[in-house]
Design an enzyme around this catalytic site. Structure first.
Site, short mmCIF file in Angstrom:
data_model
loop_
_atom_site.label_atom_id
_atom_site.label_comp_id
_atom_site.label_asym_id
_atom_site.label_seq_id
_atom_site.Cartn_x
_atom_site.Cartn_y
_atom_site.Cartn_z
N GLU A 112 18.60 38.29 83.35
CA GLU A 112 19.06 39.56 83.94
C GLU A 112 18.22 40.72 83.42
O GLU A 112 17.99 40.85 82.22
CB GLU A 112 20.52 39.76 83.58
CG GLU A 112 21.12 41.05 84.10
CD GLU A 112 22.52 41.29 83.58
OE1 GLU A 112 23.23 42.12 84.17
OE2 GLU A 112 22.92 40.64 82.59
N LYS A 171 24.16 42.01 92.48
CA LYS A 171 25.42 41.73 91.79
C LYS A 171 26.55 42.51 92.45
O LYS A 171 26.44 43.71 92.68
CB LYS A 171 25.31 42.12 90.31
CG LYS A 171 26.53 41.73 89.50
CD LYS A 171 26.36 42.12 88.02
CE LYS A 171 27.59 41.70 87.22
NZ LYS A 171 27.49 42.14 85.80
N CYS A 216 25.19 37.69 85.22
CA CYS A 216 26.01 38.00 84.05
C CYS A 216 27.41 37.43 84.19
O CYS A 216 27.59 36.25 84.47
CB CYS A 216 26.02 39.51 83.79
SG CYS A 216 26.64 39.97 82.16
#
Length: 342
Positions: A112, A171, A216
């Protein structure tokens, strides 16, 4: 057995076991029988290995700490040094992968926000990634992606050979006050943060089987890691757990990711900035990993997927059914407990 009932079912079973232990000798015997069945079922399931996918993965762990980012992030040339570190590790990993399996297709995964440059907009950076990854079929890299003034996403970008952008994922499940600010906080503080993406999606990329990307902590939500519809062949989780330092946080995150693989019957490639990067098979077993606070690469065969699991098919209907079962048991407690008391 979590592939049948998910993590919610494990919780339910734990509570049932605890309750049985309060019901005297018969309850303890029932608890032992329940544990025996559970262990035997788990052992039987593990005797069915997933087929190999035929691919080799290179997971890049750059190990850029929060202290380094805080102390040097504004320095001239810092972004170049971080980017060059990722490229050097990529070349090292690709060389190891080619020595391991010269004829196998390669997939490279960066963590990430591993790229300090916005790969969706920076064609020169994409070309450098492609050159370092050659002859990999694709590189999946964490980066920021900008979509007009004031609109930024925490994204995964797929870089194809030649530096072309083959796809991306934004995301969608953002962390409040960490990645975005609620409307009232934005009004008071003037902070914007990232904008959420439209939701989970499966990426169909040239030279790869379908990929389910997770960024994440999107990997911690049971029943919410795969887009409804056609099933991906693997999960790819990119994360930056540097915030937690040397604590239980990164290890807990890895454990949750392993559980998602068990529930869905899918392997997972997990690239973490400061660790723990890991290749996880569809039974939740770690096939290869790199520990905390180390820069390096993980090179391993990509495990194959198992058939669709019960937990993967019914997902959040399972905790609903268990909740209804618990309510029903609560309505008739005497009739349930009496056999043990007698």
């Amino acid at each position: 057995p979590a592939c049948w009932v998910g993590v919610h079912g494990l919780t339910f079973g734990t509570l049932v076991l605890a309750g049985l232990l309060t019901l005297g000798r018969a309850g303890r015997a029932a608890a032992c029988a329940m544990m025996g069945v559970w262990v035997l079922a788990g052992y039987a399931l593990l005797q069915h290995p997933a087929p190999a996918s035929g691919m080799v993965a290179v997971l890049v762990q750059g190990n850029v700490s929060e202290a380094e980012h805080r102390d040097h992030g504004g320095e001239r040339g810092w972004a170049d040094r971080v980017f060059d570190r990722q490229l050097a590790l990529t070349r090292q990993g690709v060389a190891l992968a080619q020595a391991r399996a010269p004829a196998s297709p390669l997939l490279v995964v960066w963590a990430e926000t591993a790229s300090p440059y916005a790969l969706a907009q920076d064609s020169a950076a994409r070309l450098a990634v492609s050159d370092a990854s050659a002859p990999a079929a694709m590189t999946l890299a964490g980066t920021e992606r900008f979509e007009g003034p004031g609109v930024a996403h925490n994204s995964l970008v797929a870089v194809a050979p030649g530096g072309e952008m083959a796809g991306f994922y934004d995301k969608s499940h953002l962390v409040p006050f960490g990645e975005y600010f609620p409307a009232y906080a934005h009004f008071l503080l003037g902070e914007q943060g990232f904008s959420p993406g439209p939701g989970l999606r499966t990426l169909y990329l040239p030279g790869l089987p379908p990929v389910g990307p997770l960024i994440c902590y999107e990997a911690i939500f049971p029943g919410r890691v795969v887009q409804p519809g056609p099933r991906p062949s693997m999960l790819v989780n990119i994360t930056n757990d540097a915030w937690f330092g040397e604590s239980a946080g990164p290890r807990q995150h890895l454990a949750a990711a392993r559980m998602r693989s068990v529930e869905e019957g899918l392997p997972m490639l997990r690239a973490a900035n400061t660790g723990v990067s890991a290749v996880i098979d569809a039974h939740g077993r770690v096939q290869a990993s790199l520990g905390l606070d180390r820069a390096g690469v993980v090179v391993a065969d990509v495990p194959g997927a198992l058939p669709l699991t019960v937990a993967g098919r019914f997902r959040l209907q399972i905790p609903l059914a268990l909740a209804l079962l618990a309510i029903f048991a609560g309505l008739f407690p005497t009739s349930i407990v009496r056999p043990f008391k007698n």
